[in-house]
Write a protein that holds these residues in place. Structure first.
Motif, PDB file in Angstrom:
ATOM      1  N   PHE B 293       0.837  -1.199   0.000  1.00 42.44           N
ATOM      2  CA  PHE B 293       0.000   0.000   0.000  1.00 42.44           C
ATOM      3  C   PHE B 293       0.878   1.257   0.000  1.00 42.44           C
ATOM      4  O   PHE B 293       0.638   2.200  -0.756  1.00 42.44           O
ATOM      5  CB  PHE B 293      -0.939  -0.004   1.210  1.00 42.44           C
ATOM      6  CG  PHE B 293      -1.972   1.076   1.166  1.00 42.44           C
ATOM      7  CD1 PHE B 293      -3.064   0.978   0.316  1.00 42.44           C
ATOM      8  CD2 PHE B 293      -1.848   2.212   1.957  1.00 42.44           C
ATOM      9  CE1 PHE B 293      -4.018   1.981   0.264  1.00 42.44           C
ATOM     10  CE2 PHE B 293      -2.799   3.225   1.910  1.00 42.44           C
ATOM     11  CZ  PHE B 293      -3.892   3.105   1.059  1.00 42.44           C
ATOM     12  N   SER B 296       2.405   1.616  -3.383  1.00 43.36           N
ATOM     13  CA  SER B 296       1.472   1.988  -4.443  1.00 43.36           C
ATOM     14  C   SER B 296       1.085   3.460  -4.338  1.00 43.36           C
ATOM     15  O   SER B 296       0.857   4.114  -5.350  1.00 43.36           O
ATOM     16  CB  SER B 296       0.225   1.107  -4.389  1.00 43.36           C
ATOM     17  OG  SER B 296      -0.653   1.579  -3.380  1.00 43.36           O
ATOM     18  N   ARG B 297       1.022   3.993  -3.142  1.00 45.03           N
ATOM     19  CA  ARG B 297       0.617   5.389  -3.004  1.00 45.03           C
ATOM     20  C   ARG B 297       1.774   6.361  -3.234  1.00 45.03           C
ATOM     21  O   ARG B 297       1.567   7.490  -3.649  1.00 45.03           O
ATOM     22  CB  ARG B 297       0.002   5.643  -1.624  1.00 45.03           C
ATOM     23  CG  ARG B 297      -1.361   4.983  -1.436  1.00 45.03           C
ATOM     24  CD  ARG B 297      -2.370   5.530  -2.449  1.00 45.03           C
ATOM     25  NE  ARG B 297      -3.713   5.041  -2.189  1.00 45.03           N
ATOM     26  CZ  ARG B 297      -4.331   4.082  -2.873  1.00 45.03           C
ATOM     27  NH1 ARG B 297      -3.710   3.490  -3.889  1.00 45.03           N
ATOM     28  NH2 ARG B 297      -5.564   3.717  -2.574  1.00 45.03           N
ATOM     29  N   LEU B 298       2.992   5.895  -2.935  1.00 49.63           N
ATOM     30  CA  LEU B 298       4.140   6.782  -3.157  1.00 49.63           C
ATOM     31  C   LEU B 298       4.734   6.586  -4.553  1.00 49.63           C
ATOM     32  O   LEU B 298       5.541   7.387  -5.009  1.00 49.63           O
ATOM     33  CB  LEU B 298       5.211   6.568  -2.084  1.00 49.63           C
ATOM     34  CG  LEU B 298       4.819   7.056  -0.678  1.00 49.63           C
ATOM     35  CD1 LEU B 298       5.924   6.762   0.316  1.00 49.63           C
ATOM     36  CD2 LEU B 298       4.519   8.559  -0.686  1.00 49.63           C
ATOM     37  N   GLY B 299       4.332   5.519  -5.221  1.00 48.31           N
ATOM     38  CA  GLY B 299       4.801   5.287  -6.582  1.00 48.31           C
ATOM     39  C   GLY B 299       6.258   4.878  -6.650  1.00 48.31           C
ATOM     40  O   GLY B 299       6.947   5.159  -7.629  1.00 48.31           O
ATOM     41  N   LYS B 339      -4.201   5.221   7.406  1.00 51.71           N
ATOM     42  CA  LYS B 339      -3.004   4.774   6.689  1.00 51.71           C
ATOM     43  C   LYS B 339      -2.311   5.902   5.923  1.00 51.71           C
ATOM     44  O   LYS B 339      -1.098   5.991   5.877  1.00 51.71           O
ATOM     45  CB  LYS B 339      -3.403   3.688   5.681  1.00 51.71           C
ATOM     46  CG  LYS B 339      -3.806   2.381   6.318  1.00 51.71           C
ATOM     47  CD  LYS B 339      -4.003   1.317   5.273  1.00 51.71           C
ATOM     48  CE  LYS B 339      -5.282   1.569   4.480  1.00 51.71           C
ATOM     49  NZ  LYS B 339      -5.647   0.434   3.627  1.00 51.71           N
ATOM     50  N   GLU B 340      -3.164   6.751   5.319  1.00 55.69           N
ATOM     51  CA  GLU B 340      -2.588   7.826   4.507  1.00 55.69           C
ATOM     52  C   GLU B 340      -1.776   8.792   5.353  1.00 55.69           C
ATOM     53  O   GLU B 340      -0.813   9.394   4.884  1.00 55.69           O
ATOM     54  CB  GLU B 340      -3.701   8.572   3.758  1.00 55.69           C
ATOM     55  CG  GLU B 340      -4.269   7.818   2.563  1.00 55.69           C
ATOM     56  CD  GLU B 340      -5.221   6.690   2.946  1.00 55.69           C
ATOM     57  OE1 GLU B 340      -5.509   6.518   4.151  1.00 55.69           O
ATOM     58  OE2 GLU B 340      -5.662   5.979   2.034  1.00 55.69           O
ATOM     59  N   ASP B 341      -2.188   8.941   6.628  1.00 60.61           N
ATOM     60  CA  ASP B 341      -1.411   9.805   7.519  1.00 60.61           C
ATOM     61  C   ASP B 341      -0.022   9.206   7.745  1.00 60.61           C
ATOM     62  O   ASP B 341       0.975   9.918   7.824  1.00 60.61           O
ATOM     63  CB  ASP B 341      -2.124   9.947   8.876  1.00 60.61           C
ATOM     64  CG  ASP B 341      -3.442  10.691   8.755  1.00 60.61           C
ATOM     65  OD1 ASP B 341      -3.544  11.572   7.874  1.00 60.61           O
ATOM     66  OD2 ASP B 341      -4.363  10.404   9.540  1.00 60.61           O
ATOM     67  N   ILE B 343       1.531   7.312   5.630  1.00 62.20           N
ATOM     68  CA  ILE B 343       2.287   7.498   4.379  1.00 62.20           C
ATOM     69  C   ILE B 343       2.907   8.889   4.345  1.00 62.20           C
ATOM     70  O   ILE B 343       4.050   9.063   3.943  1.00 62.20           O
ATOM     71  CB  ILE B 343       1.370   7.252   3.165  1.00 62.20           C
ATOM     72  CG1 ILE B 343       1.084   5.751   3.090  1.00 62.20           C
ATOM     73  CG2 ILE B 343       2.001   7.755   1.879  1.00 62.20           C
ATOM     74  CD1 ILE B 343       0.117   5.346   2.020  1.00 62.20           C
ATOM     75  N   GLU B 344       2.144   9.864   4.816  1.00 63.51           N
ATOM     76  CA  GLU B 344       2.709  11.219   4.854  1.00 63.51           C
ATOM     77  C   GLU B 344       3.926  11.272   5.785  1.00 63.51           C
ATOM     78  O   GLU B 344       4.934  11.907   5.467  1.00 63.51           O
ATOM     79  CB  GLU B 344       1.678  12.253   5.314  1.00 63.51           C
ATOM     80  CG  GLU B 344       2.252  13.665   5.292  1.00 63.51           C
ATOM     81  CD  GLU B 344       1.229  14.745   5.638  1.00 63.51           C
ATOM     82  OE1 GLU B 344       0.779  15.435   4.722  1.00 63.51           O
ATOM     83  OE2 GLU B 344       0.884  14.879   6.828  1.00 63.51           O
ATOM     84  N   TYR B 352      10.160  14.944   0.798  1.00 62.89           N
ATOM     85  CA  TYR B 352       9.373  14.952  -0.445  1.00 62.89           C
ATOM     86  C   TYR B 352      10.285  15.075  -1.657  1.00 62.89           C
ATOM     87  O   TYR B 352      10.054  14.479  -2.692  1.00 62.89           O
ATOM     88  CB  TYR B 352       8.387  16.135  -0.441  1.00 62.89           C
ATOM     89  CG  TYR B 352       7.163  15.965   0.428  1.00 62.89           C
ATOM     90  CD1 TYR B 352       6.979  14.845   1.228  1.00 62.89           C
ATOM     91  CD2 TYR B 352       6.177  16.949   0.430  1.00 62.89           C
ATOM     92  CE1 TYR B 352       5.837  14.718   2.017  1.00 62.89           C
ATOM     93  CE2 TYR B 352       5.032  16.825   1.199  1.00 62.89           C
ATOM     94  CZ  TYR B 352       4.872  15.704   2.003  1.00 62.89           C
ATOM     95  OH  TYR B 352       3.741  15.589   2.769  1.00 62.89           O
ATOM     96  N   LEU B 355      11.810  11.848  -3.044  1.00 61.47           N
ATOM     97  CA  LEU B 355      10.952  10.825  -3.649  1.00 61.47           C
ATOM     98  C   LEU B 355      10.926  11.024  -5.169  1.00 61.47           C
ATOM     99  O   LEU B 355      11.094  12.139  -5.652  1.00 61.47           O
ATOM    100  CB  LEU B 355       9.542  10.924  -3.063  1.00 61.47           C
ATOM    101  CG  LEU B 355       9.416  10.410  -1.620  1.00 61.47           C
ATOM    102  CD1 LEU B 355       8.126  10.893  -0.986  1.00 61.47           C
ATOM    103  CD2 LEU B 355       9.507   8.889  -1.578  1.00 61.47           C
ATOM    104  N   PRO B 356      10.727   9.930  -5.909  1.00 62.06           N
ATOM    105  CA  PRO B 356      10.811  10.046  -7.373  1.00 62.06           C
ATOM    106  C   PRO B 356       9.573  10.693  -7.982  1.00 62.06           C
ATOM    107  O   PRO B 356       8.543  10.844  -7.311  1.00 62.06           O
ATOM    108  CB  PRO B 356      10.906   8.587  -7.825  1.00 62.06           C
ATOM    109  CG  PRO B 356      10.167   7.833  -6.773  1.00 62.06           C
ATOM    110  CD  PRO B 356      10.432   8.556  -5.479  1.00 62.06           C
ATOM    111  N   SER B 357       9.692  11.072  -9.244  1.00 62.69           N
ATOM    112  CA  SER B 357       8.525  11.546  -9.986  1.00 62.69           C
ATOM    113  C   SER B 357       8.372  10.678 -11.228  1.00 62.69           C
ATOM    114  O   SER B 357       9.345  10.124 -11.731  1.00 62.69           O
ATOM    115  CB  SER B 357       8.683  13.019 -10.359  1.00 62.69           C
ATOM    116  OG  SER B 357       9.713  13.176 -11.295  1.00 62.69           O
ATOM    117  N   LYS B 358       7.130  10.566 -11.682  1.00 59.55           N
ATOM    118  CA  LYS B 358       6.854   9.646 -12.787  1.00 59.55           C
ATOM    119  C   LYS B 358       5.743  10.213 -13.642  1.00 59.55           C
ATOM    120  O   LYS B 358       4.757  10.735 -13.118  1.00 59.55           O
ATOM    121  CB  LYS B 358       6.421   8.299 -12.196  1.00 59.55           C
ATOM    122  CG  LYS B 358       6.488   7.145 -13.145  1.00 59.55           C
ATOM    123  CD  LYS B 358       6.464   5.802 -12.402  1.00 59.55           C
ATOM    124  CE  LYS B 358       5.112   5.520 -11.798  1.00 59.55           C
ATOM    125  NZ  LYS B 358       5.118   4.453 -10.799  1.00 59.55           N
TER     126      LYS B 358
END
Lengths: 323, 664
Positions: B293, B296-299, B339-341, B343-344, B352, B355-358
């Motif tokens: 999870f 998948s959310r952070l890519g 969960k999203e909290d 992830i943050e 930030y 983290l990668p960009s896509k």
């Protein structure tokens, strides 16, 4: 009279002829039906047969000489008459004019530029009402009543409890309620907050983007923002993503660009908060999305180096027509 | 939150440079608003987001710095003071509103003076000194995030209640003012009366001062929902309400009261009662999350070991159950709920920017709102016609609306910024007139301005388009090209309609703000969509304005053109005839042309008015109008006698309907 003499006589007359008229009468005198040339031709038939070819040739040469001399002279005269006429017609091409040049308001120009950019990336433009309910402006966006997050918005209210939207985010809710994913929308529009100083006006414009589908992630958001910044800010500034807080996104991000005197905040964004997805009937385990939003005035001020936002709404025509 | 770096460093083992500290704070989401070097210290001001109430404290901020920099948090331990004071107090608490209430009676032995280090911390935070008793509570609050309140124990009773009042009351608070308190304000009461507004401010009746010898020190955890909005209702925020609204660590009350007790012992010397305590068992929040999870959310893929390490640094307890991480949230992070909290948190500590960009490959196709298209098209047409766009505020002065005689049904704002912005605009005209005045007073002589925007009445709101034309003839230039008659503005409007493939109808009409003789209602078929005309002379006079031409139309009533095919122009030659009629001046040209078209047959392609004349040689009640008519058929050449027949029909028809005569 022999041919040589005729030739000599023509040349002296031709020398004298200096007008269109005199040249035309000379032409008739020599080349007309009863002209000198035709009498020479009639005499040719009486000439001895052995002399005929040579004489004929000479007469023809004489004819060509007459035609060419006269027509070239006529052309010259016409040309100079035209030259004279044209010079009389000349005007002063430098007289000043004041054309009625239309203009877009600078805020419109920037809104349009941003909209066009995202339209080309496949976003669809969406609009919503400026007078909104508490639900669409706050509750549906995971901002409960009395939550300190509402302090971030100084809201204009109406007596019936409705309000002037404080952001364009209600349009996201309305769109998600009407359409199912994949959703890729851009919502430009006016928003309102009771605030007025050098960097705030009670009305301003925002543009927000929203993408919802399966498997939308933070990396997609970052890329979308980075590409936009690269397109909008021509000198390719350094970009910083830093954690922030918006009730409707999690994680939440504030985006800064490196300016001459430090970092400049340009927009907020984040992954759509699962509560927001639930509020519009989407399962956050299946769907995810990102949203971003920026103030158009802020982008306008950065583009045109404007220091006081209030200038944009004074509508001084010496100012708002220069975008 | 504003503090000195030196105060923060008390809690951090290890060193950190000024620039590193400032950068890290912002990267953590604790935005540095300002920082200032002072003597050997650094004053830092944070602009905190509402979710991070825990960082309204030095310990909270130190925790964050330690987590991201892999440093150890140093928390001092406070001893229990010897409890030799045998005083009685009973505490009774509404546990829905207050999860934990601790109180201790402290008898102050000596006179105490606020030490320098406390003064410095308070000054950094912009909290004024009150007296040493209060200064200590504020000092402890700045360190722990726990607001404390000291009552003068001699001024209050033996029983303490935390409850909502049964009726509305008037309370005099420590700010010296009386406030009206409704039943939704949580209060601290003794047997007789309210002695404090819970989590907001104490009452004057129990106030401590320099002469106070015994205090009742309160360290409580009030639920955010029972505090939220209440301070705002009173019109102020206190340091306490600021924290309670956002939430306070449910397990810090005892630590804070011990911290304060130690300071009272050090500064005043004192006898201490036992700690009176009422509290609800606090259940730590648990969240289960999988690595899949998170990825998948952070890519991107983040190793589980890394995730666990950084969550532990943030004081989460992590247990692994199959492929799930079961997290127990630390009590100070009451903002973490889902969960999203989490992830943050992971993204925040990784950074930030790290983290990668896509690139997103997604096309969603649904049609664009036509109202946006209309707005864009309208702007394009008017800008191309030489108009300058303006944008005005959506709120206007109601008295101006009234003076102009515009729609009286405008909506009032409940809280306008000023009285000249008190209603939502029912029309764009007031804004354009303001723009005119502003620019005219600054020497502008040519005006071709327009605006597109929403207008509002009580019943509805719609997108409107309005324009204003004016030209000061005295500033005419040699070319004389800029004109500003009614017809000049109508021409721009006609061009707009023609671009949209719409044939509007102009009907003479009486419209409040326009000249009754030089104004028209604009219709599409039978629907009225707006008006055009010269500003009413009475209004001109009142506002000291010149002759201005204005129009406004409702954009929602206009349809975007749909062009399905373009017909080939006819190849056969056409015939042209000019006809002059003498007509009553009362007959609008539009009506006359309509009848000419009716009688002209299907091959009549155009009717243009080439001359209008009134005056010498013609009866006063008549005008002469000369039309150029053009006929053309698609498949054949029209014969003269056919056209003659049409002309005759028209002449007869005009005579019959309008008593028009052909002028010889």
């Amino acid at each position: 009279m022999d041919l040589a003499q005729e030739k000599k006589s023509f040349l002296s007359k031709f020398k004298e002829a200096d007008s269109q008229d005199s040249l035309n009468s000379l032409k008739i005198e020599y080349l007309g039906k009863k002209g000198i040339l035709s009498s020479l031709m009639s005499r040719l038939s009486n000439a001895p047969a052995e002399k005929k070819p040579k004489l004929g040739k000479s007469i023809n040469e004489f004819k060509t000489l007459i035609e060419e001399s006269i027509s070239s002279s006529l052309e010259k005269i016409e040309q100079s008459a035209l030259d004279e006429q044209l010079s009389k017609e000349a005007i002063d091409v430098t007289l000043p004019l004041s054309p009625d040049v239309g203009s877009y308001h600078p805020v419109s120009l920037i809104a349009q530029e941003i909209s066009d950019y995202f339209k080309n990336k496949g976003y669809v433009l969406r609009e919503g009402p400026e007078i909104e309910s508490e639900y669409f402006n706050f509750s549906a966006l995971n901002i409960p009543e009395n939550h300190p997050a509402r302090d971030m918005h100084d809201t204009f209210y109406f007596e019936d409890g409705n309000l002037l939207r404080t952001h364009t985010s209600p349009v996201q809710i309305r769109s998600m309620e009407l359409e199912s994913p994949p959703l890729k929308i851009l919502c430009p529009g006016k928003v309102f907050r009771c605030d007025s100083d050098q960097t705030h006006t009670p009305m301003f414009h925002q543009v927000e983007g929203l993408v919802v589908n399966k498997d939308i992630n933070f990396a997609h958001l970052k890329n979308e923002i980075l590409e936009f910044v690269e397109s909008f800010f021509k000198d390719n500034p350094k970009v910083r993503f830093r954690p922030s807080y918006f009730p409707f996104t999690e994680p939440s991000v504030e985006v800064d660009i490196q300016g001459e005197n430090g970092w400049l905040e340009i927009m907020g964004c984040g992954m759509v908060h699962p509560n927001v997805l639930k509020n519009v009937g989407l399962n956050p385990e299946v769907y995810s999305g990102f949203a971003f939003g920026m103030g158009i005035e802020r982008m306008t001020m950065l583009r045109y180096q404007i220091s006081d936002i209030r200038m944009l709404f004074e509508n001084d025509l010496r100012f708002v027509t220069k975008g | 939150m504003q503090f000195y770096k030196s105060d923060l460093l008390q809690y951090i083992s290890g060193s950190i440079s000024d620039t590193d500290l400032l950068e890290k704070l912002t990267e953590l989401g604790l935005e540095v608003d300002q920082s200032k070097k002072e003597k050997n210290d650094l004053l830092i001001k944070l602009d905190l987001t509402p979710n991070r109430g825990d960082c309204f404290s030095l310990i909270g901020i130190a925790r964050e710095i330690c987590a991201v920099n892999n440093l150890k948090l140093k928390l001092p331990k406070f001893k229990k003071q010897q409890q030799n004071l045998d005083s009685k107090k009973t505490v009774s608490v509404d546990k829905r509103a207050c999860s934990s209430y601790l109180g201790q009676i402290i008898k102050l032995k000596n006179k105490g003076k606020t030490p320098q280090y406390i003064k410095k911390t308070l000054k950094a935070a912009d909290i004024g000194q009150v007296n040493t008793i209060v200064d200590i509570t504020n000092y402890v609050m700045l360190h722990t995030g726990q607001p404390l309140h000291a009552f003068d124990n001699k001024k209050i009773g033996k029983k303490i209640y935390v409850k909502f009042p049964s009726k509305r009351t008037n309370l005099k608070l420590l700010d010296g003012a009386s406030h009206f308190i409704t039943k939704d304000f949580l209060t601290i009461c003794d047997e007789k009366r309210a002695i404090a507004l819970a989590g907001i401010m104490g009452c004057a009746n129990s106030e401590v001062d320099e002469t106070t010898q015994e205090i009742f020190l309160e360290s409580a955890c009030f639920e955010p929902v029972s505090i939220r909005g209440n301070a705002r209702k009173l019109g102020f925020q206190s340091e306490a309400s600021l924290r309670f609204e956002r939430g306070v660590d449910k397990e810090i009350q005892e630590y804070a009261i011990k911290f304060a007790a130690q300071l009272y012992a050090e500064i005043f010397g004192g006898d201490f009662s036992k700690i009176f305590k009422q509290s609800k068992q606090h259940k730590a929040k648990k969240i289960s999350i999988s690595k899949e999870f998170i990825d998948s959310r952070l890519g991107t893929e983040i190793p589980a070991t890394k995730v666990i390490k950084l969550l532990k640094a943030l004081e989460f307890r992590v247990e692994l159950k199959r492929n799930l991480m079961e997290l127990t949230c630390p009590s100070h992070r009451y903002d973490i709920e889902i969960k999203e909290d989490v992830i943050e948190e992971i993204a925040r500590i990784i950074g930030y920017d790290n983290l990668p960009s896509k690139r997103l490959k997604l096309l969603a196709s649904s049609p664009e709102d036509t109202s946006i298209q209309k707005e864009i098209l309208s702007k394009d047409i008017f800008v191309n016609a030489g108009f300058n766009e303006v944008i005005n505020y959506a709120f206007v002065d109601s008295s101006f609306i009234e003076m102009l005689g515009l729609n009286k049904n405008s909506i009032k704002l409940a809280n306008p910024m000023s009285s000249n912005q008190d209603v939502m605009r029912p029309s764009l005209i007031p804004g354009l007139l303001n723009n005119f005045e502003y620019n005219f007073n600054r020497g502008a002589q040519k005006f071709r301005i327009f605006e597109v925007g929403n207008v509002f009445t009580k019943e509805e709101s719609w997108k409107s388009l309005a324009g204003l034309l004016f030209f000061d003839k005295s500033s005419s230039d040699w070319s004389g090209s800029f004109q500003s008659s009614f017809y000049d503005l109508r021409k721009s409007l006609d061009m707009f309609f023609s671009r949209l493939n719409i044939e509007p109808i102009y009907n003479k009409a009486s419209i409040n703000h326009l000249h009754p003789g030089i104004s028209a209602e604009i219709k599409i078929k039978t629907k009225s969509i707006g008006n055009i005309g010269i500003l009413h002379p009475a209004i001109q006079k009142k506002l000291k304005l010149p002759n201005i031409v204005l129009f406004e139309i409702n954009l929602e009533s206009i349809k975007l053109p749909i062009i399905n095919s373009i017909a080939q122009p006819p190849k056969f030659p056409g015939s042209e005839r000019d006809l002059s009629f003498l007509i009553s001046t009362e007959i609008p040209a539009n009506d006359f042309i309509k009848e000419l078209k009716k009688a002209g047959g299907t091959n009549l392609r155009s009717v243009s008015l080439i001359d209008v004349y009134q005056g010498k040689g013609i009866d006063e009640s008549l005008k002469s109008m000369t039309f150029r008519l053009f006929w053309q058929a698609t498949g054949v050449t029209l014969e003269d006698k056919e056209v003659d027949q049409f002309v005759e029909n028209q002449i007869n028809h005009a005579a019959k309907i309008f008593k028009a005569e052909l002028r010889s």
